[in-house]
Design a protein around this motif. Structure first.
Motif, PDB file in Angstrom:
ATOM      1  N   LEU A 183       0.813  -1.217   0.000  1.00 15.69           N
ATOM      2  CA  LEU A 183       0.000   0.000   0.000  1.00 15.69           C
ATOM      3  C   LEU A 183       0.846   1.268   0.000  1.00 15.69           C
ATOM      4  O   LEU A 183       0.318   2.355  -0.190  1.00 15.69           O
ATOM      5  CB  LEU A 183      -0.930   0.009   1.221  1.00 15.69           C
ATOM      6  N   ARG A 184       2.152   1.105   0.229  1.00 12.21           N
ATOM      7  CA  ARG A 184       3.027   2.274   0.261  1.00 12.21           C
ATOM      8  C   ARG A 184       4.337   1.958  -0.450  1.00 12.21           C
ATOM      9  O   ARG A 184       4.791   0.814  -0.473  1.00 12.21           O
ATOM     10  CB  ARG A 184       3.328   2.696   1.707  1.00 12.21           C
ATOM     11  N   LEU A 185       4.904   3.014  -1.012  1.00 10.04           N
ATOM     12  CA  LEU A 185       6.226   2.917  -1.625  1.00 10.04           C
ATOM     13  C   LEU A 185       7.098   3.985  -0.991  1.00 10.04           C
ATOM     14  O   LEU A 185       6.684   5.132  -0.854  1.00 10.04           O
ATOM     15  CB  LEU A 185       6.143   3.132  -3.134  1.00 10.04           C
ATOM     16  N   LEU A 186       8.306   3.610  -0.588  1.00  8.53           N
ATOM     17  CA  LEU A 186       9.219   4.543   0.042  1.00  8.53           C
ATOM     18  C   LEU A 186      10.420   4.779  -0.854  1.00  8.53           C
ATOM     19  O   LEU A 186      10.876   3.871  -1.560  1.00  8.53           O
ATOM     20  CB  LEU A 186       9.710   4.009   1.395  1.00  8.53           C
ATOM     21  N   ASP A 187      10.916   6.018  -0.851  1.00 15.13           N
ATOM     22  CA  ASP A 187      12.162   6.311  -1.558  1.00 15.13           C
ATOM     23  C   ASP A 187      13.048   7.161  -0.672  1.00 15.13           C
ATOM     24  O   ASP A 187      12.565   7.836   0.236  1.00 15.13           O
ATOM     25  CB  ASP A 187      11.896   7.005  -2.901  1.00 15.13           C
ATOM     26  N   ILE A 188      14.342   7.103  -0.906  1.00 12.62           N
ATOM     27  CA  ILE A 188      15.282   7.974  -0.208  1.00 12.62           C
ATOM     28  C   ILE A 188      16.088   8.742  -1.236  1.00 12.62           C
ATOM     29  O   ILE A 188      16.507   8.210  -2.257  1.00 12.62           O
ATOM     30  CB  ILE A 188      16.221   7.190   0.735  1.00 12.62           C
ATOM     31  N   ARG A 189      16.257  10.027  -0.954  1.00 13.36           N
ATOM     32  CA  ARG A 189      17.114  10.893  -1.776  1.00 13.36           C
ATOM     33  C   ARG A 189      17.666  11.975  -0.863  1.00 13.36           C
ATOM     34  O   ARG A 189      16.907  12.705  -0.229  1.00 13.36           O
ATOM     35  CB  ARG A 189      16.381  11.480  -2.977  1.00 13.36           C
ATOM     36  N   GLY A 190      18.986  12.059  -0.801  1.00 15.92           N
ATOM     37  CA  GLY A 190      19.623  13.047   0.060  1.00 15.92           C
ATOM     38  C   GLY A 190      19.296  12.793   1.521  1.00 15.92           C
ATOM     39  O   GLY A 190      19.549  11.719   2.059  1.00 15.92           O
ATOM     40  N   SER A 191      18.709  13.800   2.155  1.00 13.09           N
ATOM     41  CA  SER A 191      18.378  13.717   3.577  1.00 13.09           C
ATOM     42  C   SER A 191      16.906  13.441   3.802  1.00 13.09           C
ATOM     43  O   SER A 191      16.407  13.645   4.905  1.00 13.09           O
ATOM     44  CB  SER A 191      18.755  15.038   4.269  1.00 13.09           C
ATOM     45  N   ARG A 192      16.190  13.006   2.761  1.00 13.80           N
ATOM     46  CA  ARG A 192      14.751  12.818   2.878  1.00 13.80           C
ATOM     47  C   ARG A 192      14.325  11.405   2.496  1.00 13.80           C
ATOM     48  O   ARG A 192      14.842  10.827   1.558  1.00 13.80           O
ATOM     49  CB  ARG A 192      14.004  13.825   2.000  1.00 13.80           C
ATOM     50  N   CYS A 193      13.370  10.905   3.250  1.00 15.96           N
ATOM     51  CA  CYS A 193      12.711   9.656   2.910  1.00 15.96           C
ATOM     52  C   CYS A 193      11.238   9.965   2.736  1.00 15.96           C
ATOM     53  O   CYS A 193      10.587  10.454   3.663  1.00 15.96           O
ATOM     54  CB  CYS A 193      12.914   8.612   4.006  1.00 15.96           C
TER      55      CYS A 193
END
Length: 1567
Positions: free
Chosen positions: A1163-1173
């Protein structure tokens, strides 16, 4: 003072010749062991471990922890250890003696201050004194020991680290303490000075020493709450040449009001040594000590009782146990007759279970309706009679809250803690450390029971009584837990169930002995006979022989079924002849289902009351929990639309044989079997119940109630007025909380339900409902209602024009309810009434909440944002101090690895940080266990396996070669790793031993690959037993894990190939790859460096599909249905894995995606880029209808796009902002170098004013209103000043007054009012410029080598002066020359400002009378800030120091960001506006702030602030009170936000409405 000392170690000296006339001169030197040990030594402790006080003895000069208190060195006369513990009045006291090196015969650098520090630390570190104890401390000091105690108390009161000790020290007894020094000490100091060397503690004893003066100045101000007792000597001490008092009476007493004074008939040394227990001196001192302890004991036990009550209430809240289980016991026991069920008590097995440990589990199995629940009540009553510790739980299938493993464990934990203080402390410690464990019963079991309760030592055996285990939704799991409990603890467990205990449990090697037996008919018959004899008067009026015949017949037919007997007796009560009596006995069937059918048949023949009876049965069967009589009464009147009198009588007369009212007034079916019979589709009766129809009926009635007037309170603006109504209806709780369950049973094809739901969600009643849930229940109910609405709408047919609007409305609310909790949950919980006016304006414009309730006459309005709906981004987790490197998800949490080596664990549902782990190097891979609660992390050199319960390392494995991929197998017992040295390694996590290794290049023809190339990536397909490995520019190598052999090489053109590795190095290779999951485990997706995405079917070796996706990161959902890709620009695409058809696209927010991961439910997709998730919502994509829709648009270029508030490709970010003086416009600087003017009323741009060099962002903007100029600074350190020209409906800024570029980054620009001068500041210099339309002149420059953080501002009282603050010092400078006009030492900023904090901003406020300064850690944008307010009058050329204004500390404590000032208009004084730590926008005027209060106005959505690290630069307030907040390339304009206050908050942090607020509201301007 005990002046007796050990001999010097360097032979005979001058001191040795003085020993003959010093006290104890004739005594031989004491051995080391007679002095006693150093530090804090515990002499005695209560047997049960619980102490009501701690008593500590502190010796004096030359003494010892044992020597000082022992007469003639005789160990039996060591009275603190040998006598006091035996005294009855001190049985609950821990006794200690403190030793320190006070030998005056040798050199030392220690002082009384040092000894006091040592005493405090020894108490804190003592293993026998619990750190969390609140028991009072009583200290006894002899001579200098009393001074050590006084200094220790002063240190504890002054230092935060000792605060717990300061509150505990409540009594001090002084024995001959020289409070003002001693002449004898002065003589000793002179003698010691002849030997050389320091002895500061001796010097401290001199009269008028600095140490004594300091103590005597501070102690009187702090000791008024202490119990003080001073004893003085009455016999002079015998010196060799004379007799003299060591401490005179006037020196041994203090003269305080709270000091008691007494004398002892002894000299200085004998005042603390006694010859026997009957020694008068000992009795005087002991009685005084007992008196002090008695007073403190009364205080402590009284406060402890209150604390214990509070702690139990706190535990109930943390566990979520809302009702004590006592009601269930009372209900069961009330039906039991005295003397019944004694057969169980007499059973040998039962006695063995109660009294012996070899059979911890006793299981009773019986058929339905045989009285198992009554039996459980009997067992509880019997255990209580034996004074045993007993916890119990009654499972109830028809009550959702009482049928789960979670509620069972929480209730048992609460009861055990309620009966045992140690268990209570253990539970509170665990729950305070991890407040979220109650969401999962497995976690509760591990943390609360296995790691907590079962490891807490208990003196008494604890008993569990568990009734109706068969009605638990997960009976098998509970049995496993009970077996484990019996194995690892001393708990004795009693269980009743329809099912055999052993048959549902795989005992295996378990050593737990289970006693199991059933309720036999002969056991029940004695109790049934007793019941019948007790109810003999209710039987037909026949002679004694006739009644015995009735009893005999009933017994024969009963088969041990109590319910059958009670129903027959009820029927017999209604007949009065022997003929009718016999007919009933003949006709009543012995089978329960046949009996129920007969009862329904009789009910159907009734001439009246059938409608009411059907309604009672329907509500009782279909309600989500048992209803109280009053609740059911209101529900039935609403349902039937009639008035009902005497519902209890109606229940008994209409359906009393099927429905029961228990001792708690709850209406329930007489037995679960009766409920099942009514719901059975084969039941042929007008009273049978269709479950869906029943839920429909309850849903419509609940909606009718929620839309009714009782639910609606008066319209209100203030969030504090959040009660639902003056007198809440009994039905409000059920109607509000059960909505989601009843909706889940409904279908959207039911027009009446659809229209009723739409009517409710269209009306203001929905706000009253949300408020009620937020205030009285759990916000998860709102989320569940939203999900239930979404499910309800899934099977919605093609809508007609008459229902399409309703479906659209409900669809919007289905999303709104979930997002409401996500965005506003924290504030909604604290301020439920905020749903009326504070929340709707901040929702997107097209949401139901905003459209229906966001435009009320007095409501806040939000302008300037283009987003019309909620975006796909549910939440953003930000830590600007970290760079994220890896990501993984489990069922309940997700983890983020960092380049710093940290690993953050977050709760899946709320994204709250729950733990931080330290890997020690950049974390490249994270993998959660599927079976075990473990996490595996890998860096370049090591692999760590973490136990997520204890947050500790289980294993650390060296990885000399970097690990490309990890996976777990064999129920998480085996760890597999693919390393860059061409080897596959296997680690056994059970043993933790060295790994096995397999070389996957063996057998390849091109062996040179090992010499010249290293693999770049790998992927495990555990479900299909494969490992895929990539070499740069080469085909894909597939290795079969089980057989350790090469399976094949795959090329993207044809799939499986026969060739070996050795293709041209320059060919396009694979960037990344991933295997599918579940049913698609055989699929392998590979992304190539040229942008192609290829799908291989490893079961056939063929290429299944090829598309262009430019993917450089891949992720697959746990069910194997979806594939997620991310391209270098940051765009995320979702594909159907089997077909590679595009499902959804989320436009780029920012580039640089490092990793992607699906939640376990997809039901959810997570991504990370730099200092943010970022967490993306995929709920709408995983429904069956959605999947069919997406399959239907295969290849369609118009496939659904993300509706997130992500930036378009040509969006230009806003980098700076400034306010116009009129309050009608504001200015923004952008990253492309342009400066624009925006309208306040719309939040939209009016036009571009000017531009710096293209592509160079504007970092700073300031509008100077007197000269009507705009000062701008860009990223290249270019400073420009433009003249603003206003026309009728436009502005322009074509005239450039100043243009200069510095060689270093500009840190600040300050302009003199009217723009005669400007100051350009940097880390290297301050440059003062003269500004005119003709020429600009550099007047002065000040250079710096290593400049500390600084901030300048205009002096509010003198326009020719500036104030600069650097570190914690201020100076005043002249605007004309930049010369400093304060002294060289400047103005010292006093007060409690943490040294690590540096000045961030200075804002004059309250009409220039106050300077508001914000301090923060340097280069730490998310660090804690501190607001300090100073009086401007303290900043003059002659000032040397400034002190924070004390009446403003309420503003200082929690201000997060200083936003600015509003002007004094419309009768209001100037207000200082700031962002509170709770995300509320607050303000205070001069008068409000003086009374240590401020006003809360509104709060921002959670994600508006979480994504920014420069809120001080991106938030502004206009002179009219409009708030501006930069959101990427937009500005949110919050209008009317500061007009009507919500709360006044005082310095204590309490929230309360105030007449002051109402006054502010009345004079607030309108716009």
């Amino acid at each position: 003072m005990d002046l007796k000392s050990r001999p010097s170690s360097n032979g005979r000296s001058f001191l040795s010749s003085t020993r003959s006339w010093l006290p104890g001169g004739g005594e031989s030197p004491s051995p080391e062991d007679k002095l006693g040990p150093l530090g804090l030594n515990t002499l005695s402790a209560p047997a049960d471990g619980f102490a009501n006080a701690d008593l500590i003895f502190v010796h004096g000069l030359g003494g010892g922890s044992r020597k000082t208190w022992t007469k003639s060195g005789d160990p039996s006369l060591y009275w603190p250890k040998e006598w006091l513990p035996d005294d009855e009045a001190l049985q609950d006291v821990r006794i200690h003696s403190f030793g320190y090196d006070s030998d005056w015969g040798k050199k030392s650098i220690l002082s009384i201050h040092d000894f006091a520090n040592g005493l405090l630390n020894s108490i804190l570190d003592c293993p026998f004194i619990p750190r969390d104890t609140k028991a009072p401390l009583v200290l006894v000091g002899h001579s200098m020991g009393g001074l050590v105690i006084k200094r220790a108390y002063l240190l504890a009161a002054a230092k935060q680290g000792y605060a717990s000790l300061a509150s505990r020290i409540q009594g001090i007894l002084f024995l001959a303490t020289p409070h003002r020094g001693s002449d004898c000490a002065q003589v000793l100091s002179k003698l010691l000075s002849l030997t050389g060397g320091q002895r500061p503690f001796v010097t401290d004893l001199n009269r008028n020493s600095e140490a004594l003066q300091s103590i005597n100045e501070e102690f009187p101000d702090c000791c008024h709450k202490l119990l003080l007792y001073s004893f003085y000597e009455t016999i002079p001490t015998n010196f060799a040449i004379r007799k003299s008092f060591v401490v005179e009476r006037d020196l041994a007493t203090m003269g305080y009001a709270n000091e008691r004074r007494a004398y002892l008939n002894a000299d200085h040394r004998g005042i603390c040594k006694y010859i026997s227990r009957s020694d008068p001196n000992y009795l005087i001192f002991k009685n005084a000590l007992v008196s002090v302890l008695a007073i403190l004991r009364d205080r402590f036990t009284s406060s402890r009782r209150e604390v214990s009550k509070d702690r139990r209430r706190q535990l109930a809240i943390l566990l979520g146990v809302s009702e004590a289980p006592e009601d269930d016991f009372m209900s069961a026991d009330s039906h039991r007759m005295d003397g019944s069920l004694e057969w169980l008590i007499r059973k040998e097995n039962f006695q063995e279970w109660v009294h012996y440990a070899n059979s911890p589990i006793y299981s009773i199995t019986a058929k339905p309706a045989t009285g198992k629940t009554i039996l459980s009540g009997k067992v509880i009553a019997h255990l209580r009679k034996l004074e045993k510790r007993c916890s119990f739980y009654f499972f109830r299938y028809d009550t959702k809250e009482k049928a789960t493993v979670t509620s069972f464990l929480l209730s048992i934990a609460w009861q055990m803690a309620d009966s045992n203080e140690r268990i209570l402390n253990t539970c509170l410690q665990i729950l305070e450390r991890d407040g979220h464990l109650k969401n999962d019963y497995r976690t509760i079991w591990r943390k609360l029971f296995l790691d907590g309760i079962f490891k807490t030592p208990c003196e008494h055996v604890h008993y569990w009584v568990i009734d109706a285990l068969d009605e638990c939704k997960n009976e098998v799991e509970v049995i496993a837990l009970l077996m484990k409990a019996a194995e690892v603890s001393s708990v004795h467990i009693f269980v009743t169930s329809r099912n055999q205990f052993e048959s549902r449990q795989k005992l295996g090697e378990s050593k737990v002995r289970v006693l199991s037996e059933g309720i036999l008919e002969q056991d029940s018959k004695s109790d049934i006979t007793m019941y019948l004899h007790a109810n003999m008067d209710a039987l037909p009026s026949v002679d004694g022989d006739g009644r015995q015949s009735i009893v005999r017949q009933i017994l024969e037919k009963s088969r041990g079924c109590f319910l059958w007997v009670s129903i027959v007796v009820q029927e017999l009560r209604n007949v009065h002849t022997s003929t009718d009596k016999q007919r009933i006995l003949d006709e009543v069937p012995t089978d329960m289902n046949e009996l129920y059918a007969r009862i329904l048949d009789i009910m159907s023949k009734a001439s009246y009351g059938k409608e009411l009876a059907k309604a009672i049965l329907t509500w009782t069967v279909c309600s989500t929990r048992p209803l109280k009589v009053q609740e059911l009464h209101e529900a039935l009147q609403l349902d039937l639309k009639v008035s009902i009198d005497g519902l209890e009588n109606s229940i008994r007369s209409c359906c009393g044989q099927l429905v029961d009212i228990d001792a708690n007034g709850q209406v329930q079916m007489t037995h679960l079997s009766a409920r099942q019979f009514l719901l059975n589709a084969g039941t042929n009766s007008e009273f049978s119940i269709n479950e869906r129809d029943g839920h429909r009926r309850l849903l419509l009635t609940g909606l009718r109630y929620l839309n009714s007037n009782p639910m609606k309170g008066p319209k209100r603006r203030r969030s504090s007025a959040n009660s639902i109504s003056g007198e809440e209806s009994a039905f409000v709780s059920y109607a509000s909380n059960s909505l989601c369950e009843h909706i889940s049973h409904a279908t959207s094809t039911d027009r009446d339900v659809l229209l009723s739901l739409a009517g409710f969600f269209r009306s203001p009643s929905v706000l009253h409902w949300i408020e009620y849930i937020a205030k009285h229940s759990d916000q998860q109910r709102l989320v569940e209602a939203g999900k239930a609405l979404g499910t309800f709408l899934q099977d919605s047919p093609d809508q007609t024009s008459s229902t399409s609007a309703d479906v659209a409305l409900l669809s919007s609310w289905a999303t709104d309810l979930v997002r409401l909790v996500m965005q506003f949950g924290k504030n909604l919980e604290a301020y439920p009434g905020s749903i009326y006016h504070l929340i709707p304006p901040f929702c997107p414009s097209a949401t139901a909440l905003r459209k229906q309730f966001g435009s009320l006459a007095r409501s806040i309005t939000v302008r300037g944002l283009r987003a019309e709906t909620w975006d796909d981004c549910l939440a953003t987790v930000v830590d600007m101090l970290e760079q994220y490197s890896s990501l993984a998800c489990s069922k309940t949490q997700f983890s983020v690895g960092c380049f710093s080596g940290k690993i953050f664990l977050f709760k899946q549902t709320t994204c709250q940080n729950i733990a931080t782990l330290e890997h020690g190097e950049p974390v490249r891979i994270l993998v959660f266990g599927e079976v075990k609660n473990i996490l595996v992390s890998a860096g370049s050199k090591s692999i760590c396996v973490w136990d997520l319960e204890s947050k500790s390392r289980l294993h650390v494995f060296e990885a000399p070669q970097q690990c490309m991929e990890l996976s777990l197998d064999d129920e998480d017992r085996l760890l597999l790793g693919a390393l860059k040295d061409h080897r596959l390694k296997f680690w056994d996590l059970n043993t933790g031993g060295p790994p096995e290794a397999v070389d996957w290049t063996r057998g390849l023809e091109a062996m040179t690959i090992r010499l010249y190339r290293r693999p770049t990536a790998a992927a495990f397909g555990i479900d299909c037993g494969l490992l895929a490995v990539i070499y740069k520019g080469q085909d894909i190598l597939l290795w079969r894990i089980a057989s350790d052999e090469l399976l094949a090489l795959y090329s993207r053109e044809s799939g499986i190939i026969a060739e070996s590795l050795g293709r041209p190095y320059g060919s396009s290779g694979v960037r990344c790859l991933i295997f599918g999951n579940a049913s698609n485990a055989h699929l392998l997706a590979c992304a190539y460096t040229d942008g192609e995405l290829v799908l291989f079917d490893t079961s056939t070796g063929e290429v299944k599909k090829r598309i262009v996706a430019f993917a450089h990161v891949l992720a697959c959902s746990a069910d194997g249905c979806m594939l997620a890709t991310a391209d270098p620009a940051g765009t995320i695409q979702l594909f159907n894995l089997e077909t590679l058809q595009l499902i959804y696209r989320i436009s780029s927010v920012e580039p640089g995606i490092q990793n992607l991961a699906f939640s376990q439910d997809g039901l959810r997709l997570l991504d990370i880029r730099g200092s943010r998730c970022r967490v993306w919502d995929l709920t709408d994509l995983v429904t069956e209808d959605s999947q069919q829709e997406f399959r239907g648009v295969a290849g369609d270029a118009k496939s659904p796009q993300g509706t997130s508030s992500t930036l378009s490709e040509n969006a230009i970010l806003i980098t700076s902002i400034a306010c116009d003086d009129t309050g009608e416009a504001f200015f923004v600087g952008k990253e492309d170098g342009s400066v624009h003017v925006y309208a306040i009323d719309s939040g939209l741009p009016i036009g571009e004013l000017f531009c710096h060099a293209h592509g160079v962002s504007i970092d700073f903007l300031h509008f100077e209103y007197q000269s009507q100029t705009i000062i701008s600074v860009d990223a290249s350190s270019r400073t420009m000043i433009h003249r603003l020209i206003r026309q009728s409906h436009s502005m322009s800024a074509n005239q450039v007054l100043f243009d200069y570029r510095t060689h270093v980054a500009v840190g600040q620009v300050v302009c003199q009012p009217g723009l005669q001068r400007i100051l350009i500041c940097s880390a290297k210099s301050d440059m003062l410029w003269s500004i005119s339309s003709d020429d600009n002149t550099l007047l002065a420059t000040t250079y710096y080598e290593d400049r500390e953080p600084y901030r300048w501002t205009n002096h509010p009282h003198n326009r020719d002066q500036l104030i600069v603050i650097t570190h914690h010092k201020a100076h005043i400078h002249d605007w004309q020359t930049l010369q400093r006009i304060t002294g060289e030492s400047g103005i010292e900023l006093e007060g409690k400002i943490i040294p690590e904090l540096s000045i961030q901003s200075i804002t004059p406020c309250f009409d220039g009378t106050v300077l508001a300064t914000m301090f923060r850690e340097s280069n730490q944008p998310n660090s804690k800030s501190k607001l300090v307010l100073w009086s401007t009058s303290d900043f003059t050329a002659l000032s040397t120091s400034a002190v924070p204004v004390p009446s403003y500390h309420a503003l200082s404590d929690d201000a997060e960001v200083l936003i600015g000032n509003t002007c004094a208009i419309s009768g209001q004084s100037q207000r200082l506006v700031f962002l509170h730590g709770s995300q509320w926008v607050c303000a205070a005027d001069k008068e409000t702030a003086k009374t240590n209060r401020f006003v809360r106005y509104f709060f921002f959505p959670a994600d508006w602030l979480s994504t920014r690290n420069d809120l001080d630069l991106s938030m502004k307030v206009t002179r009219n009170g409009d708030l501006l907040l930069v959101k990427d390339d937009e500005v949110a304009v919050v209008r009317r936000g500061l007009l009507t206050p919500e709360f006044v908050e005082g310095g204590g942090g309490s929230l309360a409405p105030s007449t002051r607020v109402l006054g502010l509201a009345r004079r607030a301007p309108t716009s």
